[in-house]
Design a protein around this motif. Structure first.
Motif, PDB file in Angstrom:
ATOM      1  N   CYS B  17       0.836  -1.204   0.000  1.00 45.53           N
ATOM      2  CA  CYS B  17       0.000   0.000   0.000  1.00 45.53           C
ATOM      3  C   CYS B  17       0.865   1.245   0.000  1.00 45.53           C
ATOM      4  CB  CYS B  17      -0.928   0.011   1.214  1.00 45.53           C
ATOM      5  SG  CYS B  17      -1.797   1.576   1.423  1.00 45.53           S
ATOM      6  N   MET B  18       0.670   2.111  -0.992  1.00 46.30           N
ATOM      7  CA  MET B  18       1.487   3.330  -1.042  1.00 46.30           C
ATOM      8  C   MET B  18       0.722   4.553  -0.540  1.00 46.30           C
ATOM      9  SD  MET B  18       1.852   4.451  -4.981  1.00 46.30           S
ATOM     10  CE  MET B  18       0.505   4.549  -6.137  1.00 46.30           C
ATOM     11  N   LYS B  19      -0.422   4.322   0.083  1.00 46.39           N
ATOM     12  CA  LYS B  19      -1.192   5.403   0.715  1.00 46.39           C
ATOM     13  C   LYS B  19      -1.676   6.449  -0.283  1.00 46.39           C
ATOM     14  CE  LYS B  19      -0.266   3.683   4.792  1.00 46.39           C
ATOM     15  NZ  LYS B  19       0.646   2.645   4.371  1.00 46.39           N
ATOM     16  N   CYS B  20      -1.905   6.022  -1.518  1.00 45.29           N
ATOM     17  CA  CYS B  20      -2.324   6.975  -2.548  1.00 45.29           C
ATOM     18  C   CYS B  20      -3.751   7.470  -2.318  1.00 45.29           C
ATOM     19  CB  CYS B  20      -2.228   6.335  -3.918  1.00 45.29           C
ATOM     20  SG  CYS B  20      -3.405   4.998  -4.162  1.00 45.29           S
ATOM     21  N   GLY B  21      -4.532   6.664  -1.612  1.00 45.37           N
ATOM     22  CA  GLY B  21      -5.898   7.089  -1.323  1.00 45.37           C
ATOM     23  C   GLY B  21      -6.901   6.790  -2.429  1.00 45.37           C
ATOM     24  N   ASN B  22      -6.484   6.081  -3.477  1.00 44.20           N
ATOM     25  CA  ASN B  22      -7.427   5.757  -4.555  1.00 44.20           C
ATOM     26  C   ASN B  22      -8.653   5.002  -4.049  1.00 44.20           C
ATOM     27  OD1 ASN B  22      -5.869   6.931  -6.473  1.00 44.20           O
ATOM     28  ND2 ASN B  22      -5.743   5.131  -7.786  1.00 44.20           N
ATOM     29  N   CYS B  23      -8.486   4.275  -2.969  1.00 43.03           N
ATOM     30  CA  CYS B  23      -9.602   3.504  -2.423  1.00 43.03           C
ATOM     31  C   CYS B  23     -10.735   4.423  -1.944  1.00 43.03           C
ATOM     32  CB  CYS B  23      -9.127   2.585  -1.304  1.00 43.03           C
ATOM     33  SG  CYS B  23      -7.886   3.289  -0.215  1.00 43.03           S
ATOM     34  N   ILE B  44      -5.575  -0.020   6.960  1.00 43.09           N
ATOM     35  CA  ILE B  44      -4.247  -0.570   6.659  1.00 43.09           C
ATOM     36  C   ILE B  44      -3.213   0.072   7.584  1.00 43.09           C
ATOM     37  CG2 ILE B  44      -2.384  -0.482   4.927  1.00 43.09           C
ATOM     38  CD1 ILE B  44      -4.545  -1.052   2.813  1.00 43.09           C
ATOM     39  N   CYS B  78      -7.406  -0.410  -6.562  1.00 43.60           N
ATOM     40  CA  CYS B  78      -6.080  -0.153  -6.000  1.00 43.60           C
ATOM     41  C   CYS B  78      -4.986  -0.310  -7.046  1.00 43.60           C
ATOM     42  CB  CYS B  78      -5.820  -1.113  -4.850  1.00 43.60           C
ATOM     43  SG  CYS B  78      -4.155  -0.931  -4.198  1.00 43.60           S
TER      44      CYS B  78
HETATM   45  S1  SF4 Z   1      -5.745   2.341  -3.225  1.00 41.37           S
HETATM   46 FE1  SF4 Z   1      -5.845   2.344  -0.994  1.00 41.37          FE
HETATM   47  S2  SF4 Z   1      -5.086   0.298  -0.452  1.00 41.37           S
HETATM   48 FE2  SF4 Z   1      -4.420   0.652  -2.551  1.00 41.37          FE
HETATM   49  S3  SF4 Z   1      -2.368   1.549  -2.376  1.00 41.37           S
HETATM   50 FE3  SF4 Z   1      -3.811   3.251  -2.504  1.00 41.37          FE
HETATM   51  S4  SF4 Z   1      -4.211   3.735  -0.348  1.00 41.37           S
HETATM   52 FE4  SF4 Z   1      -3.322   1.686  -0.367  1.00 41.37          FE
END
Ligand code: SF4
Ligand SMILES: Cc1cc2nc3c(=O)[nH]c(=O)nc-3n(C[C@H](O)[C@H](O)[C@H](O)COP(=O)(O)OP(=O)(O)OC[C@H]3O[C@@H](n4cnc5c(N)ncnc54)[C@H](O)[C@@H]3O)c2cc1C
Ligand code: SF4
Lengths: 462, 429
Positions: B17-23, B44, B78
């Protein structure tokens, strides 16, 4: 730890459900999307529902000297929302209303917690468009993207966030509510504070309302992909397109490392030995698009593209863009840590920058893939690494230093669109010199003498 | 090491998980609460802090990990391929190991006990129902509302317990004249106790296609309500019981009409029994021949198109999370619907968006579940259809509840029921 009366006052203003104090919640506001950055837990998280509540919160914070870290969706890449000094995280997400789309003045008025895509969905109903499109359009807030002055894929033709911000309502560091700018195209009344607050990363005031400019959505678009066996040739193609007075909506580049990674990941049909891929999209009226597409195609060929693909319809277009869209995901899946930089150079220096990055990668024995917005000189050299490997991380930091130095030497800038935050603070004097940094500081202190707003970002307190 | 045994098993998953926040773009919980802890990235991080020793598993952590419908929408969105479904299971199992069965005492019973309560309810029949639930008149099926708020709100509409369970209604083996094959039917609790109409439709459709149906009497709950809440012990017991029940009767294939059941047979049993040599082999064997009913009808039979009668329905299809994202089954139910004469399929805005039921989630977080459901209900209403088809009885319950509360006329059915209806009409002609 905050004094009990601070929390009590906050609860009185916001209601218990909008004041988070339990460890389990606080811990989730200790980070943002920035890689390899130390996290810090805030003491409290508050989520106001109105401008008045924001103002009240600021007054309480001022009275008790509690730092305020304003936060949108926390997707920035410069440590901009990390509460380095503890205190309060101010979540703007409940202020999420689109107040108006004004078709006569071509503007929209939104609250800062509105997600960019939501504004675009609303604008699209009227055949209008809000062009700034960072990779996070479906997650980032308007407040956050105004504060970072986000760019995106369409920067070359349509500019970046600052070109679309016409007015702001701000809560200042003393708790007073002010308005700057408005719906008029022309406005020279006083200093241009709208411009100042745009890109200020939450260090000068808190945005509570935004008036943006909308444009008519382009009627048609056409995409093509060109493969080059030499980055210089790709660079010359970019220059030639612009020289021929075609301004594509997007002009993206992928370097060899990115191409190989993407190809292994999605099998988009790119040649593995290609040195560079250019992706270009022109848009506008049907007739213009037709003419420009033919021209771009000719230029790409003349400049030595070894392969050229032109999308016939939207389905083919999506296929072409698959390679670009997959760049970051493909790289991210290779290794756990993805350090994504955004050093930016004048467009004509793209080939030099690409070669310099390649040299730096070899020197520090790192995997660096570069892709990005070639048309506007904004590259994303992306180091794929593993945070847990301390020795490698040392080399990563050295490589980042050198990437910045190279960008500055080529007449570029530290950051094209991700902002300074904590991540790039120490490099500022290399770009501005001591006098420049001191000027930034005087501006900060004029508006926020107590360093209440996002302290520890952009400018350092002595 | 399976996700059910240790939190360490997800270390690499967390690191992806790169903490991109796409979720954030797709999480139904986050859409309602707009709090970081609601989204995958938040949970996470909590799991990471626990693993690194920065903080420990607390009761409060357990509460936060309960904030997930396990809809898997984040998995799909993700960029790093993080399997959040694994992370949440591991985190919940750890919470139970450290803090006991879900802090939410609101889930008054574990899955094992649930079955006993249902069985008791069946015997006590109308008396039990009369006390707890009140009938609400509905054109389409028998529904009831809670009379008293027992902690799950009075908003939720329930189907009435059926007079007879499905499994007592039929013999263990349902013969056909010239059987093409012999298929085991895993009913699952909801179809056995509440939605026996779905079960009857499955049986009718299979018979129509010359398939002998076996319904082992000793089959049990699939155990998913237990395993997703970290009650690994109960889940294992149930997995074993089910495997033995079907192994004893034998069958060429196994079908389910419920997304939890499908997930259980295809994935979870094997994972739960990883360390049990003999049963792991059995689980793998059955996993290979387990099918969702729509998948089975399209790819294995394939179901006969002659004899389909006209069914005049405007239908919209809701994707159960664990059928669509969980098992990759999305085209098949639509294909079935489109092959029925008279059925007009009209897509809703986000057919794959979670309905908010998520089994016990709706019991622990009734308000949140209701808010998520409201969005779904609104999307359904704008399609101007008369029927919602779906592939899971739990979704059916939630959709029915939403439609009922919103007060518009829309029948909620399992896809296979519409197919059965079509065969029925075909026979009459
Ligand atoms: S989409 Fe969510 S779970 Fe996936 S890498 Fe980004 S922050 Fe982490
Ligand atoms: C995968 C990925 C791709 C990205 N692609 C791009 C891209 O193509 N182009 C680009 O430019 N960026 C990109 N970004 C960076 C990021 O998405 C943008 O900077 C985004 O606009 C931040 O919005 P946010 O709501 O998440 O803001 P946050 O991260 O929450 O905040 C950003 C800054 O704004 C301040 N802030 C937030 N709200 C307010 C407010 N109401 N008032 C005052 N200050 C406020 C915060 O204090 C902080 O300093 C990307 C990030 C990721 C993870
Ligand atoms: S599984 Fe669904 S509810 Fe759970 S975190 Fe992911 S998107 Fe949210």
């Amino acid at each position: 730890m905050l004094a009990r009366e601070v929390l009590e006052e906050l609860v009185r203003v916001l209601g218990r459900e909008n004041v988070l104090t339990e460890q389990e919640d606080l811990l989730t506001y200790a980070y943002d999307a920035t890689a390899a950055m130390k996290h810090h837990k805030p003491d409290v998280v508050v989520a106001p529902l109105s401008t008045e509540q924001v103002a009240d919160v600021v007054k309480i914070a001022l009275r008790y000297h509690v730092p305020i870290y304003t936060r949108g969706s926390g997707t920035n890449l410069s440590g901009g929302t990390i509460p380095v000094e503890g205190g309060m995280v101010l979540s703007m997400l409940h202020l999420n209303k689109i107040l108006e789309v004004d078709q006569d003045n071509l503007t929209a008025t939104v609250q800062p917690g509105v997600i960019i895509q939501a504004l675009n969905d609303e604008a699209a109903k009227h055949g209008l468009l809000y062009p700034p499109d960072p990779g996070t359009v479906t997650t980032a807030t308007m407040g956050g993207s105004v504060s970072e002055c986000s760019g995106g894929l369409r920067g070359l033709k349509y500019g970046v966030t600052k070109h679309y911000i016409m007015g702001l309502q701000m809560v200042l560091a003393n708790g007073e509510v002010t308005r700057w700018g408005g719906k008029t195209v022309k406005n020279v009344t006083g200093y241009d504070l709208v411009a100042l607050f745009t890109g200020a990363e939450g260090t000068l005031g808190i945005i509570t309302e935004i008036i943006v400019k909308l444009i008519p959505a382009p009627e048609a678009r056409k995409s093509m992909l060109a493969v080059f066996d030499d980055v210089d040739k790709a660079g010359r193609a970019i220059a030639a397109i612009i020289r021929n007075k075609v301004i594509p909506a997007t002009l993206e580049i992928l370097d060899n490392v990115t191409i190989q990674t993407v190809e292994n990941f999605v099998h988009a049909g790119l040649p593995m030995d290609a040195e560079a891929v250019l992706l270009c999209e022109v848009d506008g009226y049907k007739e213009v698009v037709q003419r420009e597409a033919v021209l771009v195609e000719r230029i790409m060929k003349e400049e030595g593209a070894v392969q050229l693909k032109i999308a016939k319809d939207d389905k083919e277009r999506d296929l072409l863009w698959l390679a670009r869209r997959s760049a970051l995901p493909a790289l991210a899946q290779k290794r756990p840590t993805t350090v994504l930089e955004d050093a930016t150079v004048p467009r004509s220096k793209i080939p030099d920058m690409l070669k310099a990055i390649r040299r730096i990668a070899t020197k520090y024995n790192l995997q660096i893939a570069t892709f990005g917005h070639a048309g506007d000189g904004n590259l994303h050299p992306t180091i794929i690494t593993d945070e847990r490997d301390a020795e490698e991380m040392k080399r990563v930091h050295l490589a980042v230093d050198e990437i910045f130095e190279t960008a500055l030497a080529l007449g570029g800038t530290l950051s094209g669109e991700h902002g300074i935050g904590i991540a790039k603070m120490k490099y500022l004097n290399r770009e501005f010199g001591e006098a420049g940094v001191a000027a930034l500081k005087r501006i900060k202190e004029a508006l926020d003498p107590n360093y209440l707003l996002n302290p520890g970002k952009i400018v350092r307190r002595d | 090491m399976s996700v059910y045994d240790s939190l360490d098993s997800i270390t690499e998953e967390l690191h992806k998980c790169m903490k991109c926040g796409n979720c954030m773009a797709v999480c139904p919980i986050y859409k309602e609460t707009r709090q970081e802890v609601g989204v995958a990235r938040g949970k996470i991080s909590l799991a990471e802090y626990i693993l690194s020793g920065e903080t420990e598993m607390t009761k409060g952590m357990g509460d936060r990990f309960s904030l997930c419908t396990t809809c898997m929408a984040c998995n799909t969105n993700c960029p790093c391929g993080v399997r959040f479904d694994k992370i949440i299971l591991a985190a919940r199992a750890e919470a139970v190991r450290k803090k006991g069965l879900q802090s939410a005492k609101k889930i008054a019973f574990t899955a094992l006990k649930m079955q006993r309560v249902f069985d008791f309810g069946m015997k006590a029949g109308s008396i039990f129902q009369g006390i707890a639930l009140k009938n609400i008149p509905n054109r389409h099926s028998k529904l009831a509302r809670m009379r008293v708020d027992v902690g799950i709100g009075k908003e939720k509409v329930f189907p009435m317990l059926s007079k007879k369970t499905l499994r007592s209604e039929f013999p263990e083996v349902i013969k056909v004249k010239t059987p093409k094959m012999r298929v085991g039917f895993f009913t699952g609790c909801m179809i056995n106790y509440f939605y026996t109409d779905i079960g009857r439709a499955v049986i009718a459709v299979l018979r129509e296609n010359d398939i002998e149906v076996v319904i082992p009497k000793s089959q049990a709950c699939c155990g998913i309500p237990a395993s997703v809440n970290g009650d690994v012990v109960s889940a294992r017991t149930l997995a074993k019981r089910n495997l033995r029940a079907f192994e004893r009767m034998g069958a060429d294939a196994l079908v389910v009409a419920c997304s939890s059941g499908g997930t259980a047979w295809k994935h979870v049993f094997g994972e739960l029994l990883e360390n049990d040599h003999e049963l792991k082999a059995l689980a793998d064997k059955w996993a290979k021949k387990s099918y969702d009913i729509s998948e089975f009808l399209i790819h294995q039979v394939p179901f006969k198109k002659e004899g389909l009668g006209r069914v005049a329905r405007k239908v919209t299809y809701h994707e159960p999370c664990h059928l669509n994202r969980g098992q990759g089954i999305s085209k098949e139910p639509r294909e079935i619907l489109k092959s029925i004469p008279g059925v007009e399929l009209i897509e809703m805005k986000e057919p794959g968006r979670c309905c908010g039921m998520a089994g016990s989630f709706s019991l622990v977080h009734p308000d949140l579940s209701g808010q998520i459901s409201d969005r779904k209900t609104a999307d359904i209403q704008t399609t101007k259809t008369d029927t919602v088809a779906t592939g899971c009885p739990a979704c059916r319950l939630q959709l029915q509840s939403g439609v009922e509360n919103a007060g518009f006329d829309e029948e909620v059915l399992h896809t296979v029921q519409i197919l059965a209806e079509s065969y029925r009409v075909g026979r009459k002609n």
